[in-house]
Scaffold this active site. Structure first.
Site, PDB file in Angstrom:
ATOM      1  CB  CYS A 274      15.560   5.149 105.537  1.00 23.81           C
ATOM      2  SG  CYS A 274      17.264   5.150 106.160  1.00 23.81           S
TER       3      CYS A 274
ATOM      4  CG  ASP B   6     -17.884  22.433  84.833  1.00 23.99           C
ATOM      5  OD1 ASP B   6     -18.903  23.126  84.932  1.00 23.99           O
ATOM      6  OD2 ASP B   6     -17.112  22.487  83.861  1.00 23.99           O
TER       7      ASP B   6
END
Length: 717
Positions: A18, A400
């Site tokens: 943590c 594209d």
């Protein structure tokens, strides 16, 4: 000043679960001699350092980490939490529970109250040791009031107010959630561990004329290693001998094995299937595809989304506010007429527990980390929580054409021989043979497509002499003593002016988005413009096999508009857009025009995803809300420039990523709503005296477990 060459090292460490653990490492190494840079990755249990080798070395830093309580791991493996019976947090939690039970039993058998209070006090000290120490360290070193401090104060106040049993229960239940934190974190690390497990431990290398097994970490660029059927590719390389199909799904998410032969790339972690392959290593183990993907996932998991950053800022102010309100509840009402100190202090204690934002704080990061790991397993690399949030908001996708909707490789689609309509395939092959003969000396992409088509059909290509390139128009040459010319319709302008049927045929093929090449025979005394047209060859950039399904999937996922941006001509762009079901297409665009179109789409829709190859489309990718690179596996630039990288050339993965992101945000909203509802109900109940401390604690912890379980749903792909 003499330049100092710094060294970089990474350690996988134990007990790093943590942000508090990360802060402990940073404090412990602050000011360490020779240490120049430190990065701690709690989500990945990793520490990255840069140091001056003249002042310290990796072994000294390793020993320091061990002294701080974070022993390092060997090799490419991630430390997991210790087994429960060796986990200090689990053991102290269990001891606290047993002492709590002992306190009840002592009271039940009729022992004096001081004895039971003493047992409960020991239970509070034992169970609260770890989170109480975290609370004090956070307060003293970080100047922050966190959830651990709220719980510690509530437990102590409860004991002082004569509710030692309630205080001991609070500590026991909260210590369980603290002990479970490492095991919950372990679940979210599943994707990275799975990737680590893909890499073999050894490679069979051919050196000095003999084969030997060496650890994969010792592979060098240029080494030749052997991959037998069923084995995993040790590192990135190029096949120099052998042919086989390779399962790349662990790396790219592709479901179909890919054929590999001489000159083809193979990637670390992919699985060889039938034949043996000799592979020349092009990357070391530390720099191969698997290692880079692991590193990018780890970095992505540390990048927080906007909602997570907001919740953290909110929590940093909220927890002190809860403590202040608790103090006011304990101090102000007793000063009023009829106020009873014990009643309001008890209510204040219950309020502090009830209003603690545990579930609220954990709801977002856990969900986002699980989402990133699941996406990676499916061949979608998302660079951080912020891009999960942005993907969920995307309403228009621009893409594209070349390399995204198409393969970026022209292929022959039609061969029409005008000499005889009855000869069928044989006539077409004859025309293809003539065209391939002339084009065999040309390096033009369309010429290469004709030669590839002849090879694919097994056509015997005759020799060509007197080859001549006709700049911008085509090429000519002699085949079996006859002159032939292959080129664009413009090259045959005089002939086309007299043949309307031929012109209509060309226009039909061009409307379909195809480039038309004519094959003509030239008499000795004429120019190419007057050549007799023997036939036509139509060529088009190959559309990806699942492009139509991908566009349909994007529409089904809620995308309002799919837009194609291409530098190709309008005719070709419209033909492909119509065939694929694309809503709008913009053609003949320069790179700066694509950027302008993305800006306009963003102005109209707000959130735009741009899909490209990660190289030519880099400006447009950078301009979009989310830039998505296609086929990023093995491509450094694509991996680095895009916000989202589709590892395989599979556009359908984009629809999957959008759906996953939206599901993730839905789970986050559910968790936030549940957390806020529980906190609000408990806080109000505490103020009016409806809830006792055990009820508040139990409800609080159950809500946290529910939120954790809800967030972990994102581990399912």
């Amino acid at each position: 000043m003499e330049h100092v060459s710094l060294e970089r090292v990474e350690f996988r460490v134990q007990n790093l679960d943590c942000e508090h653990d990360a802060a402990a490492i940073e404090r412990g190494l602050r000011g360490f001699p020779g240490l120049v840079e430190l990065q701690v990755y709690p989500r990945s249990a990793k520490v990255r350092l840069r140091f001056d080798p003249d002042a310290t070395d990796a072994d000294v830093i390793r020993r320091k980490l061990e002294q701080l309580g974070f022993p390092t791991q060997e090799g490419l493996k991630m430390a997991g939490p210790p087994v429960p019976w060796r986990n200090p947090k689990v053991l102290t939690s269990v001891a606290s529970g047993l002492l709590l039970l002992a306190g009840w039993l002592v009271r039940w058998v009729g022992a004096s109250e001081p004895v039971s209070i003493a047992v409960y006090a020991i239970a509070i000290v034992v169970g609260g040791y770890f989170f109480g120490r975290e609370a004090l360290e956070e307060l003293v070193f970080e100047r922050e009031i966190g959830i651990e401090l709220l719980m510690s104060i509530a437990a102590v106040v409860a004991a002082v107010m004569g509710q030692a049993a309630e205080g001991a229960m609070l500590v026991f239940l909260y210590s369980i959630s603290e002990a479970a934190e490492g095991y919950t974190e372990e679940k979210t690390r599943a994707a990275i561990k799975a990737l680590m497990g893909l890499a073999p431990k050894v490679a069979l290398v051919r050196r000095n004329g003999r084969e030997e097994e060496v650890p994969v970490e010792e592979l060098r660029v240029g080494d030749v290693f052997i991959v037998r059927p069923g084995q995993t590719v040790a590192t990135d390389g190029v096949v120099i001998e052998g042919r086989s199909s390779v399962d790349q799904s662990p790396v790219t998410g592709e479901s179909i094995p890919v054929e590999k032969a001489d000159g083809d790339q193979v990637f670390a972690g992919s699985i060889n299937q039938q034949g043996a392959l000799d592979v020349r290593a092009t990357r070391t183990f530390a720099d191969n595809t698997i290692s880079r993907i692991i590193q990018m996932i780890e970095e992505a998991q540390e990048r927080k989304g906007q909602s997570q950053r907001f919740i953290e800022r909110f929590g940093a102010r909220y927890s002190p506010a809860v403590l202040l309100i608790g103090l006011l509840i304990a101090l102000v009402p007793p000063l009023l007429p009829g106020g009873v100190w014990s009643t309001w202090v008890t209510r204040a204690t219950v309020f502090i527990v009830a209003a603690a934002p545990c579930a609220l704080v954990i709801s977002i990061p856990l969900t986002l980390v699980a989402t990133l790991g699941t996406a990676a397993r499916q061949g979608v690399l998302i660079k951080g929580g912020v891009f999960v949030e942005e993907l969920a908001r995307v309403r228009v996708v621009a893409m594209d054409k070349t390399g995204t909707l198409t393969r970026g490789e022209p292929e022959v689609t039609d061969v029409i021989d005008r000499r005889s309509e009855d000869e069928g395939a044989a006539a077409a092959e004859g025309l293809l043979a003539l065209a391939a003969a002339v084009e065999s000396r040309s390096e033009h992409p369309l010429a290469r497509a004709v030669v590839r088509a002849a090879d694919a059909h097994g056509v015997q290509v005759p020799a060509v002499t007197d080859f001549r390139a006709l700049t911008g128009a085509g090429a000519s040459g002699r085949v079996d003593g006859q002159s032939f010319v292959v080129g664009s319709p413009d090259l045959f302008s005089d002939r086309l002016a007299t043949e309307s049927d031929l012109l209509r045929q060309i226009e039909r093929l061009q409307r379909e988005g195809k480039t038309v090449v004519l094959v003509g025979a030239v008499s000795e005394d004429s120019e190419p413009q007057l050549a007799t047209v023997l036939g036509l060859i139509a060529i088009r950039d190959a559309i990806r096999s699942n492009a139509r399904q991908a566009i349909d999937a994007l529409h089904a996922a809620g995308v309002q508009e799919v837009v194609m941006l291409t530098g190709d001509n309008v005719r070709t762009a419209r033909a492909i857009a119509g065939e694929l079901g694309i809503d709008v297409c913009y053609a003949e665009l320069k790179p700066e025009d694509k950027v302008a179109q993305v800006q306009e789409l963003a102005r109209r829709y707000g959130h735009v995803a741009m899909v490209g190859d990660g190289v030519n489309d880099a400006p447009a990718l950078a301009e979009a809300t989310v830039g998505v690179a296609m086929g990023a596996v093995g491509t450094d630039v694509a991996l680095e420039t895009a916000d989202v990288a589709l590892m395989a050339d599979d556009l359908e993965k984009l629809a999957y990523a959008l759906g996953l992101a939206r599901r993730s945000q839905s789970v986050v909203r559910q968790n936030l709503a549940l957390s806020a509802l529980v906190i609000g109900a408990l806080a109000i109940g505490a103020l009016v005296g409806l809830f006792t401390l055990p009820v508040a604690v139990l409800t609080h912890e159950i809500s946290e477990l529910v939120v954790i379980g809800s967030g972990l749903r994102m581990l399912r792909g």
